[in-house]
Design a protein around this motif. Structure first.
Motif, PDB file in Angstrom:
ATOM      1  N   UNK A 120       0.816  -1.215   0.000  1.00  0.00           N
ATOM      2  CA  UNK A 120       0.000   0.000   0.000  1.00  0.00           C
ATOM      3  C   UNK A 120       0.846   1.260   0.000  1.00  0.00           C
ATOM      4  N   UNK A 121       1.924   1.239   0.799  1.00  0.00           N
ATOM      5  CA  UNK A 121       2.817   2.397   0.823  1.00  0.00           C
ATOM      6  C   UNK A 121       3.481   2.610  -0.537  1.00  0.00           C
ATOM      7  N   UNK A 122       3.941   1.504  -1.149  1.00  0.00           N
ATOM      8  CA  UNK A 122       4.572   1.623  -2.464  1.00  0.00           C
ATOM      9  C   UNK A 122       3.606   2.152  -3.509  1.00  0.00           C
ATOM     10  N   UNK A 123       2.361   1.640  -3.477  1.00  0.00           N
ATOM     11  CA  UNK A 123       1.373   2.121  -4.449  1.00  0.00           C
ATOM     12  C   UNK A 123       1.065   3.591  -4.211  1.00  0.00           C
ATOM     13  N   UNK A 124       0.930   3.977  -2.919  1.00  0.00           N
ATOM     14  CA  UNK A 124       0.648   5.385  -2.621  1.00  0.00           C
ATOM     15  C   UNK A 124       1.770   6.296  -3.067  1.00  0.00           C
ATOM     16  N   UNK A 127       1.681   6.506  -6.787  1.00  0.00           N
ATOM     17  CA  UNK A 127       0.534   7.301  -7.247  1.00  0.00           C
ATOM     18  C   UNK A 127       0.774   8.790  -7.031  1.00  0.00           C
ATOM     19  N   UNK A 128       1.282   9.142  -5.815  1.00  0.00           N
ATOM     20  CA  UNK A 128       1.486  10.554  -5.501  1.00  0.00           C
ATOM     21  C   UNK A 128       2.726  11.128  -6.155  1.00  0.00           C
ATOM     22  N   UNK A 129       3.775  10.305  -6.307  1.00  0.00           N
ATOM     23  CA  UNK A 129       5.037  10.832  -6.822  1.00  0.00           C
ATOM     24  C   UNK A 129       5.211  10.716  -8.314  1.00  0.00           C
ATOM     25  N   UNK A 130       4.501   9.775  -8.951  1.00  0.00           N
ATOM     26  CA  UNK A 130       4.717   9.545 -10.387  1.00  0.00           C
ATOM     27  C   UNK A 130       3.417   9.670 -11.181  1.00  0.00           C
ATOM     28  N   UNK A 131       2.444   8.850 -10.805  1.00  0.00           N
ATOM     29  CA  UNK A 131       1.227   8.783 -11.612  1.00  0.00           C
ATOM     30  C   UNK A 131       0.425  10.079 -11.564  1.00  0.00           C
ATOM     31  N   UNK A 132       0.208  10.594 -10.335  1.00  0.00           N
ATOM     32  CA  UNK A 132      -0.610  11.807 -10.227  1.00  0.00           C
ATOM     33  C   UNK A 132       0.048  13.015 -10.884  1.00  0.00           C
ATOM     34  N   UNK A 133       1.376  13.284 -10.637  1.00  0.00           N
ATOM     35  CA  UNK A 133       2.012  14.392 -11.369  1.00  0.00           C
ATOM     36  C   UNK A 133       1.941  14.235 -12.876  1.00  0.00           C
ATOM     37  N   UNK A 134       2.091  12.983 -13.351  1.00  0.00           N
ATOM     38  CA  UNK A 134       2.003  12.768 -14.794  1.00  0.00           C
ATOM     39  C   UNK A 134       0.597  13.092 -15.300  1.00  0.00           C
TER      40      UNK A 134
END
Length: 327
Positions: A120-124, A127-134
């Motif tokens: 869960x931490x890795x996915x979060x 998501x917050x550091x790579x997917x969401x900014x992209x």
């Protein structure tokens, strides 16, 4: 040894079951035998070895103050042979795996919980550091592209044409109108090739041109106490010559000192300044110097005038065109 054969037979014939104490005592005998059997020589015959075991057991229990009937001792020896009290683990299989998992459910549960938390931490973090900014960058780029399409279709063409018309209303000299027409052509070309930045630059250039046309001031020679009115330089390429400069400032009709962009002929640097030097002939420089020598004030202090609607300064004295920023 006859008793050894009779006891099991009697049990098989339906004798009453043994008491719990006897069963526990027999188990203790078997355990003692497992630890003490190595004291009996393995070279002996089976009957002789059994007799040796029984005698050894009698001595052990008597030494502990415990009286154990021979029947119990014989049953212990027989149980050892039959491995009656030996635990044989089940063979590996699905049932054993499930049983082990149930027994170790606490440790397994904690491990699974830690693994889930780590995932869960890795996915979060992803998501917050790579997917969401992209996603945000993609949304911003899409919004910018949509904004550019709208501006290129409506806003920029209208602003470009309006800016051109504003310049033409201010322009009173052909050179200003020609420059406005060239900027308009550059802006239309940028719109045709879908270059929004190029179109914006053309609109900005028209605004700058319009501001230049609207600006009006008098180019006044500085004659305040403590400030130089003129300076001279020895040109690098002509050590025997001199370049003369009058220090000037731009004064608006309401008396404000304006700051204007000026390019130095000495190093090519452009800076926005409120005072600069204009190169003049030696005769003009001497004339201004004599004017100031009379009473410390330059009476004829108007070097030129910039009128509204024009781009250039109309000089009232002969000038040579060069300027400097430092003296």
């Amino acid at each position: 040894m006859a008793e050894t054969a009779v006891a099991p037979a009697e049990q098989a014939g339906g004798k009453a079951p043994q008491s719990l104490d006897e069963v526990m005592l027999a188990m203790d005998v078997v355990d003692t035998l497992r630890h003490q059997e190595n004291l009996v020589s393995r070279e002996l015959s089976e009957e002789r070895r059994d007799a040796e075991l029984l005698e050894r057991l009698r001595q052990i229990y008597r030494g502990q103050g415990i009286e154990v009937p021979d029947r119990i001792l014989q049953e212990g020896v027989q149980a050892l042979k039959e491995q009656r009290f030996v635990y044989t683990p089940p063979a590996p299989g699905f049932t054993r795996t499930v049983a082990n998992a149930w027994v170790n459910r606490g440790r397994i549960g904690r491990s699974l919980l830690a693994l889930v938390a780590l995932l869960g931490f890795g996915w979060g973090a992803y998501h917050l550091g790579v997917e969401r900014p992209a996603q945000q960058r993609a949304a911003q780029e899409q919004a910018a592209a949509e904004r550019n399409r709208t501006e290129l279709a409506q806003t920029l063409p209208s602003a470009l044409e309006q800016g051109h018309e504003d310049v033409l209303r201010e322009a009173k000299v052909p050179v200003a109108r020609e420059r406005a027409d060239q900027i308009l052509a550059d802006g239309r070309a940028a719109i045709a090739r879908q270059d929004a930045d190029g179109a914006r630059q053309a609109i900005n250039n028209l605004e700058i041109l319009r501001a230049d046309l609207r600006r009006e001031f008098v180019l006044r020679i500085v004659s305040r106490p403590g400030e130089p009115t003129g300076v001279w330089r020895v040109p690098p390429r002509n050590p025997s010559g001199r370049n003369y400069y009058l220090i000037v400032e731009a004064v608006s009709p309401d008396g404000r000192i304006l700051s204007l962009p000026v390019t130095s002929e000495e190093d090519g640097q452009t800076a926005t300044t409120s005072k600069w030097g204009v190169r003049v002939t030696e005769a003009v420089a001497m004339q201004v110097q004599r004017d100031k020598s009379d009473d410390g004030i330059v009476q004829q202090n108007r070097l030129g005038e910039k009128r509204r609607g024009s781009l250039d300064i109309d000089y009232l004295m002969p000038v040579l065109g060069g300027t400097i920023l430092r003296w």
